[in-house]
Design a protein around this motif. Structure first.
Motif, PDB file in Angstrom:
ATOM      1  N   PHE A 164       6.526 148.290  27.697  1.00 31.08           N
ATOM      2  CA  PHE A 164       7.965 148.337  27.975  1.00 31.08           C
ATOM      3  C   PHE A 164       8.224 148.194  29.475  1.00 31.08           C
ATOM      4  CE2 PHE A 164       8.422 150.316  23.694  1.00 31.08           C
ATOM      5  CZ  PHE A 164       9.411 149.467  23.215  1.00 31.08           C
ATOM      6  N   LEU A 165       7.381 148.854  30.278  1.00 34.99           N
ATOM      7  CA  LEU A 165       7.522 148.745  31.741  1.00 34.99           C
ATOM      8  C   LEU A 165       7.359 147.290  32.170  1.00 34.99           C
ATOM      9  CD1 LEU A 165       7.785 150.021  34.557  1.00 34.99           C
ATOM     10  CD2 LEU A 165       5.352 150.563  34.477  1.00 34.99           C
ATOM     11  N   LEU A 166       6.322 146.615  31.641  1.00 36.32           N
ATOM     12  CA  LEU A 166       6.075 145.205  31.987  1.00 36.32           C
ATOM     13  C   LEU A 166       7.264 144.333  31.587  1.00 36.32           C
ATOM     14  CD1 LEU A 166       4.035 142.941  32.894  1.00 36.32           C
ATOM     15  CD2 LEU A 166       3.350 142.805  30.504  1.00 36.32           C
ATOM     16  N   LEU A 167       7.733 144.497  30.345  1.00 39.39           N
ATOM     17  CA  LEU A 167       8.829 143.668  29.835  1.00 39.39           C
ATOM     18  C   LEU A 167      10.094 143.849  30.679  1.00 39.39           C
ATOM     19  CD1 LEU A 167      10.001 141.820  27.571  1.00 39.39           C
ATOM     20  CD2 LEU A 167      10.615 143.911  26.347  1.00 39.39           C
ATOM     21  N   PHE A 168      10.530 145.112  30.850  1.00 45.05           N
ATOM     22  CA  PHE A 168      11.785 145.352  31.564  1.00 45.05           C
ATOM     23  C   PHE A 168      11.659 145.036  33.047  1.00 45.05           C
ATOM     24  CE2 PHE A 168      12.701 148.298  27.895  1.00 45.05           C
ATOM     25  CZ  PHE A 168      13.691 147.485  27.364  1.00 45.05           C
ATOM     26  N   PHE A 175      22.569 143.791  31.405  1.00 49.11           N
ATOM     27  CA  PHE A 175      21.135 144.013  31.252  1.00 49.11           C
ATOM     28  C   PHE A 175      20.524 144.684  32.481  1.00 49.11           C
ATOM     29  CE2 PHE A 175      16.772 142.722  32.088  1.00 49.11           C
ATOM     30  CZ  PHE A 175      16.134 143.235  30.971  1.00 49.11           C
ATOM     31  N   MET A 176      20.973 144.265  33.698  1.00 49.74           N
ATOM     32  CA  MET A 176      20.406 144.846  34.919  1.00 49.74           C
ATOM     33  C   MET A 176      20.640 146.349  34.958  1.00 49.74           C
ATOM     34  SD  MET A 176      18.751 142.492  36.371  1.00 49.74           S
ATOM     35  CE  MET A 176      18.406 142.543  38.136  1.00 49.74           C
ATOM     36  N   ARG A 177      21.798 146.802  34.461  1.00 48.76           N
ATOM     37  CA  ARG A 177      22.106 148.242  34.465  1.00 48.76           C
ATOM     38  C   ARG A 177      21.307 148.982  33.386  1.00 48.76           C
ATOM     39  NH1 ARG A 177      24.614 144.956  37.458  1.00 48.76           N
ATOM     40  NH2 ARG A 177      25.964 145.847  39.067  1.00 48.76           N
ATOM     41  N   ILE A 178      21.249 148.411  32.186  1.00 60.04           N
ATOM     42  CA  ILE A 178      20.532 149.088  31.093  1.00 60.04           C
ATOM     43  C   ILE A 178      19.028 149.130  31.389  1.00 60.04           C
ATOM     44  CG2 ILE A 178      19.899 148.951  28.640  1.00 60.04           C
ATOM     45  CD1 ILE A 178      22.701 147.729  28.163  1.00 60.04           C
ATOM     46  N   SER A 179      18.454 147.970  31.781  1.00 58.26           N
ATOM     47  CA  SER A 179      17.015 147.941  32.078  1.00 58.26           C
ATOM     48  C   SER A 179      16.717 148.820  33.285  1.00 58.26           C
ATOM     49  CB  SER A 179      16.533 146.510  32.318  1.00 58.26           C
ATOM     50  OG  SER A 179      17.210 145.927  33.404  1.00 58.26           O
ATOM     51  N   GLY A 180      17.628 148.831  34.271  1.00 61.65           N
ATOM     52  CA  GLY A 180      17.444 149.677  35.454  1.00 61.65           C
ATOM     53  C   GLY A 180      17.346 151.142  35.082  1.00 61.65           C
ATOM     54  N   LEU A 181      18.240 151.563  34.177  1.00 61.60           N
ATOM     55  CA  LEU A 181      18.244 152.960  33.728  1.00 61.60           C
ATOM     56  C   LEU A 181      16.920 153.298  33.032  1.00 61.60           C
ATOM     57  CD1 LEU A 181      20.312 155.290  33.751  1.00 61.60           C
ATOM     58  CD2 LEU A 181      21.059 154.552  31.495  1.00 61.60           C
ATOM     59  N   LEU A 182      16.419 152.377  32.193  1.00 54.92           N
ATOM     60  CA  LEU A 182      15.149 152.611  31.500  1.00 54.92           C
ATOM     61  C   LEU A 182      13.966 152.559  32.463  1.00 54.92           C
ATOM     62  CD1 LEU A 182      15.843 150.350  28.378  1.00 54.92           C
ATOM     63  CD2 LEU A 182      15.697 152.848  28.385  1.00 54.92           C
ATOM     64  N   LEU A 183      14.061 151.702  33.500  1.00 49.18           N
ATOM     65  CA  LEU A 183      12.948 151.538  34.432  1.00 49.18           C
ATOM     66  C   LEU A 183      12.755 152.765  35.320  1.00 49.18           C
ATOM     67  CD1 LEU A 183      13.366 147.786  35.421  1.00 49.18           C
ATOM     68  CD2 LEU A 183      11.299 148.816  34.479  1.00 49.18           C
ATOM     69  N   VAL A 184      13.800 153.555  35.542  1.00 50.73           N
ATOM     70  CA  VAL A 184      13.636 154.739  36.401  1.00 50.73           C
ATOM     71  C   VAL A 184      12.565 155.675  35.831  1.00 50.73           C
ATOM     72  CG1 VAL A 184      14.757 156.810  37.330  1.00 50.73           C
ATOM     73  CG2 VAL A 184      15.875 154.596  37.549  1.00 50.73           C
ATOM     74  N   PRO A 185      12.685 156.176  34.563  1.00 52.97           N
ATOM     75  CA  PRO A 185      11.597 157.021  34.064  1.00 52.97           C
ATOM     76  C   PRO A 185      10.283 156.269  33.861  1.00 52.97           C
ATOM     77  CG  PRO A 185      13.245 156.627  32.342  1.00 52.97           C
ATOM     78  CD  PRO A 185      13.823 156.120  33.632  1.00 52.97           C
TER      79      PRO A 185
END
Lengths: 119, 147
Positions: B80-84, B32-42
């Motif tokens: 989505f930003l808040l959740l992740f 999860f840390m990797r997937i959410s991290g990837l989404l959190l960048v943009p």
């Protein structure tokens, strides 16, 4: 775990920026939630406090933290999920530092004059 | 390495992670840390761009925030930003507590405080993003404009 000196520093910066950003996130959600109290509520008065220069310098640190943590996170993903990532972790870390600095130039160029009131 | 030994050993590759995970939920968080991290960048970079580069953050006021929260795209992307960011940040703080707080009793207390505060703040964030209808936000904007 980490055997290179660079890897150790990459970890320390990632941990420090991560903890700082998580704590800022909690604060930031609370401050923005003040808009729920309406246009005559405490939001604008609270933001006047935020617009003081020490807080705006702090916000630059938040931006720097997000950029470093995000880019180094991409480096970690490459290390974990590619066959070549660990081999290139050191040059990739210098790439992260270089790119963070490069992104920092236009950010400072935009925000420092705003803080100095000459924008 | 003594210092590394003092810290919880973290796996370095997915194969390591699968072999070293103390439970399937820990492996799930590692992924999860990797997937959410990837989404959190943009998501996070875009959020910073909108509020610090495309706008003077020193001029943010009620009207600006109300105007942003009246936009459906902002509501959705910031949700989505808040959740992740909350899940990623709280799990990162949990790793830190587990690394630095050694006594089991204290570790438990720190984690409970973290989860309680994070839960309250998350609900506050969801309320802020969604509690107002678009019409209410529009009314607030018009009321400000009428002054």
């Amino acid at each position: 775990m980490y055997r290179g000196r660079e890897g150790q520093w990459a970890f320390v910066f990632h941990r420090m920026s991560g903890v700082a950003l998580a704590l800022f996130l909690l604060l930031h959600v609370i401050d923005i939630s003040l808009v729920m109290l309406g246009p005559d509520g405490p939001f604008d008065a609270f933001l006047v406090f935020y617009h003081n220069w020490p807080f705006r310098v702090g916000l630059i640190a938040v931006i720097a933290g997000v950029v470093y943590h995000g880019l180094n996170g991409l480096r970690i993903i490459l290390m974990d999920f590619t066959s070549w990532g660990v081999r290139f972790q050191k040059p990739m870390w210098y790439g992260v530092l270089g790119l963070t600095t490069l992104i920092g130039i236009p950010v400072l160029w935009k925000i420092v004059p705003e803080i100095l009131g000459v924008a | 390495m003594a210092s590394a030994g003092a810290r919880a050993q973290r796996p370095r590759t997915f194969a390591d992670a699968r072999a070293m995970a103390s439970s399937s939920s820990e492996l799930g968080w590692w992924v999860f840390m990797r997937i959410s991290g990837l989404l959190l960048v943009p998501l996070a970079f875009g959020h910073l761009w909108a509020n610090n580069m495309a706008f003077n953050a020193g001029e943010i006021d009620f009207a600006y925030v109300a105007g942003r929260l009246a936009q459906p795209s902002v509501k959705i992307l910031d949700s989505f930003l808040l959740l992740f960011a909350m899940l990623h940040g709280v799990n990162g703080l949990r790793y830190s507590i587990e690394d630095y707080v050694k006594r089991p009793g204290r570790r438990f207390v720190w984690k409970m405080v973290l989860f309680t505060v994070a839960g309250i703040v998350f609900v506050l964030g969801v309320m802020t993003l969604w509690a107002f209808s678009f019409e209410e936000m529009g009314d607030a904007m018009r009321a400000l404009g009428a002054e």
